[in-house]
Design a protein around this motif. Structure first.
Motif, short mmCIF file in Angstrom:
data_model
loop_
_atom_site.label_atom_id
_atom_site.label_comp_id
_atom_site.label_asym_id
_atom_site.label_seq_id
_atom_site.Cartn_x
_atom_site.Cartn_y
_atom_site.Cartn_z
N GLY A 208 -25.31 7.53 29.38
CA GLY A 208 -24.18 7.79 28.48
C GLY A 208 -24.68 7.99 27.06
O GLY A 208 -24.24 8.92 26.36
N SER A 211 -26.40 11.34 26.80
CA SER A 211 -25.41 12.41 26.79
C SER A 211 -24.83 12.58 25.38
O SER A 211 -24.68 13.69 24.88
CB SER A 211 -24.28 12.10 27.79
N LEU A 218 -22.96 15.94 31.95
CA LEU A 218 -23.19 14.83 32.90
C LEU A 218 -22.28 15.02 34.10
O LEU A 218 -21.12 15.40 33.95
CB LEU A 218 -22.90 13.50 32.18
N GLN A 219 -22.82 14.79 35.29
CA GLN A 219 -22.00 14.91 36.50
C GLN A 219 -22.18 13.69 37.39
O GLN A 219 -23.25 13.08 37.43
CB GLN A 219 -22.38 16.19 37.27
N SER A 220 -21.12 13.35 38.11
CA SER A 220 -21.21 12.23 39.04
C SER A 220 -20.07 12.32 40.05
O SER A 220 -19.38 13.35 40.12
CB SER A 220 -21.17 10.90 38.27
N TYR A 246 -17.05 4.08 34.34
CA TYR A 246 -17.76 5.21 33.71
C TYR A 246 -17.40 5.31 32.22
O TYR A 246 -18.25 5.56 31.37
CB TYR A 246 -17.39 6.53 34.40
N CYS A 251 -20.01 7.32 30.13
CA CYS A 251 -20.29 8.47 31.01
C CYS A 251 -19.06 9.35 31.26
O CYS A 251 -19.03 10.10 32.24
CB CYS A 251 -20.85 7.97 32.34
N LEU A 252 -18.07 9.25 30.42
CA LEU A 252 -16.87 10.08 30.63
C LEU A 252 -16.51 10.75 29.31
O LEU A 252 -16.04 10.09 28.39
CB LEU A 252 -15.72 9.19 31.12
N ARG A 255 -17.96 16.70 28.31
CA ARG A 255 -19.11 17.39 28.94
C ARG A 255 -19.35 16.88 30.35
O ARG A 255 -20.39 17.17 30.95
CB ARG A 255 -20.37 17.18 28.09
N THR A 256 -18.41 16.09 30.86
CA THR A 256 -18.57 15.45 32.18
C THR A 256 -17.83 16.22 33.27
O THR A 256 -16.71 16.68 33.06
CB THR A 256 -17.98 14.02 32.14
N MET A 258 -16.58 15.15 37.05
CA MET A 258 -16.46 14.10 38.06
C MET A 258 -15.96 14.73 39.36
O MET A 258 -14.87 15.33 39.39
CB MET A 258 -15.49 13.00 37.61
N ALA A 277 -12.74 15.11 30.43
CA ALA A 277 -13.67 15.37 31.54
C ALA A 277 -13.05 16.36 32.54
O ALA A 277 -11.82 16.49 32.63
CB ALA A 277 -14.01 14.07 32.26
#
Ligand code: GUN
Ligand code: FE
Length: 421
Positions: A208, A211, A218-220, A246, A251-252, A255-256, A258, A277
């Motif tokens: 995170g 990023s 970032l992807q998940s 996240y 991480c959200l 630029r994410t 999901m 996201a």
């Protein structure tokens, strides 16, 4: 100055509700950008004509979620659910990518096949291995397609040959891959924590921060399967939800991407919306692994950023034409059998998701509006025969429903011809 004018039966989506179509139209490309679609040949531009009269021309399609190393076992093990499938098939195959020679061979098959289909862009998971991730980036760069590619991060709950030594070691390896990819122009690195179960809080927090600091994508995976969601509850008792985990770990953001978001609560939907996201809706994977069906029209109406994903090898097909059909069909069953409060998806909405909806993650991508990057696919649909004349929109619908009979005969990404199609 470098460009051309592409003639054909052109259609594109500017909003989820409407498809624009110009029969015998002319789409102009100059220096990688679209100048618009014209009813007659724009002579003043003095650009050469690529004559695809009678063929369907659509924007390059966007796969927002695909696992390159899973391509070899697509269609196998799909009588299982997610966690068993990961353990029995996925991790076993991904373990092989420590061998660069095997990885290069397998990735070549994947990228060559992708070049033959209607997609021009993708967000791609590789594996935890540095060298083979760079080999995958190299293959994409050479193909002419445009991609985000991520080295997967995993520092818990996976087999020893895929387990990274520590959060710090995983972060350092990620930084090396980012540096190693700096020379590419069509491929960008993407931070790729696999999902909460295989990533410690420390690792997710570190990614995170990376990023944020470097402005990296970032992807998940998020909220795909009920057992997975229960597992995340146990792993992150401090979080209010899977999405919140996240979010709190950084991480959200906008630029994410999901993948899935099948079982998100209203609270989670608000959080995703607030973050900006993107949701990668992967209907075929969600059917194959009995995960469920995401309430995708609800997400669209709430203003979330949504696109489509193949999630190969959860899904077996790479084509976003196929994903359009799957998305519509899955939404109809969800509505009929499960929840009448969320209406089914219409085909024009599915087309939007497969082009401009997912394309927005890449910028001005997925449409033939002036100023968009010029991504175009020429489809030969002559095998889908009809005794009556069909308009462009009907042909597009059939191209989605009979995608196996429709071939991409050529395509361009950012105005550059992709070899292989
Ligand atoms: N969740 C974590 N890893 C994966 C994967 O490889 N595929 C799918 N569908 N879900 C996942
Ligand atoms: Fe996935």
């Amino acid at each position: 100055m470098d460009g051309f004018v592409l003639k054909g039966d052109i259609c594109w989506s500017e909003s989820p509700n409407e498809i624009k179509a110009v029969a015998d139209g002319y789409a102009a490309c100059l220096d990688g950008a679209c100048l618009g679609v014209f009813q007659s040949y724009p002579e003043s531009l003095a650009l050469p004509l690529v004559d695809m009269s009678g063929k369907l021309v659509i924007p390059g399609m966007v796969d927002l979620h695909v696992h390159a190393p899973q391509y070899p076992f697509r269609g196998l093990g799909l009588d299982l659910e997610l966690l068993e499938w990961l353990g029995e098939h996925t991790f076993a195959e991904e373990g092989k990518y420590g061998d660069l020679e095997y990885a290069s061979r397998a990735y070549k098959i994947f990228v060559d096949d992708l070049a033959k289909g209607p997609n021009t862009r993708a967000c791609v998971f590789a594996t935890v291995h540095e060298a083979s991730t760079l080999a995958l980036m190299d293959a994409f760069e050479k193909s002419g397609m445009v991609a985000y590619v991520g080295k997967v991060n995993m520092d818990r709950n996976c087999p020893g040959n895929l387990l990274e030594e520590s959060a710090e070691a995983s972060l350092e390896a990620t930084k090396r891959v980012i540096e190693g990819s700096s020379g590419y122009s069509r491929v960008k690195p993407m931070l790729t924590p696999r999902f909460v179960p295989t990533c410690s809080d420390e690792l997710l927090r570190g990614l995170g921060e990376l990023s944020e600091r470097l402005g990296l994508a970032l992807q998940s995976h998020l909220s795909e399967n009920k057992s997975e969601i229960e597992w995340v509850k146990r792993l992150c008792p401090w979080s209010e939800s899977y999405t919140d985990a996240y979010w709190k770990l950084g991480c959200l953001n906008s630029r994410t991407v999901m993948a899935h978001c099948v079982w998100c609560t209203d609270f989670e939907m608000d959080l995703i919306s607030k973050s900006g996201a993107f949701v990668a809706h992967c209907p075929q994977s969600n059917i194959n692994l009995s995960s469920g069906v995401a309430p995708i029209t609800q997400y669209m109406e709430a203003g979330l950023n949504v696109g489509l994903g193949s999630d190969v090898a959860g899904g077996c097909h790479t084509s976003m034409l196929r994903a359009m059909t799957d998305a519509v069909q899955a939404s109809k069953l969800r509505w009929r059998l499960f929840d009448q409060s969320v209406r089914p998806l219409r085909l024009e909405e599915a087309f939007y998701l497969a082009t401009k909806g997912g394309g927005r993650f890449f910028g001005k991508v997925g449409s033939f509006e002036p100023g968009y990057e010029f991504d175009a696919v020429v489809l030969d649909d002559s095998e889908v025969k009809s005794p009556f004349p069909m308009n462009i929109l009907d042909r597009l619908a059939r191209a989605a429903y009979f995608c196996d009979s429709v071939s991409a005969i050529c395509k361009w990404a950012r105005g550059k011809r992709v070899a292989g199609a």
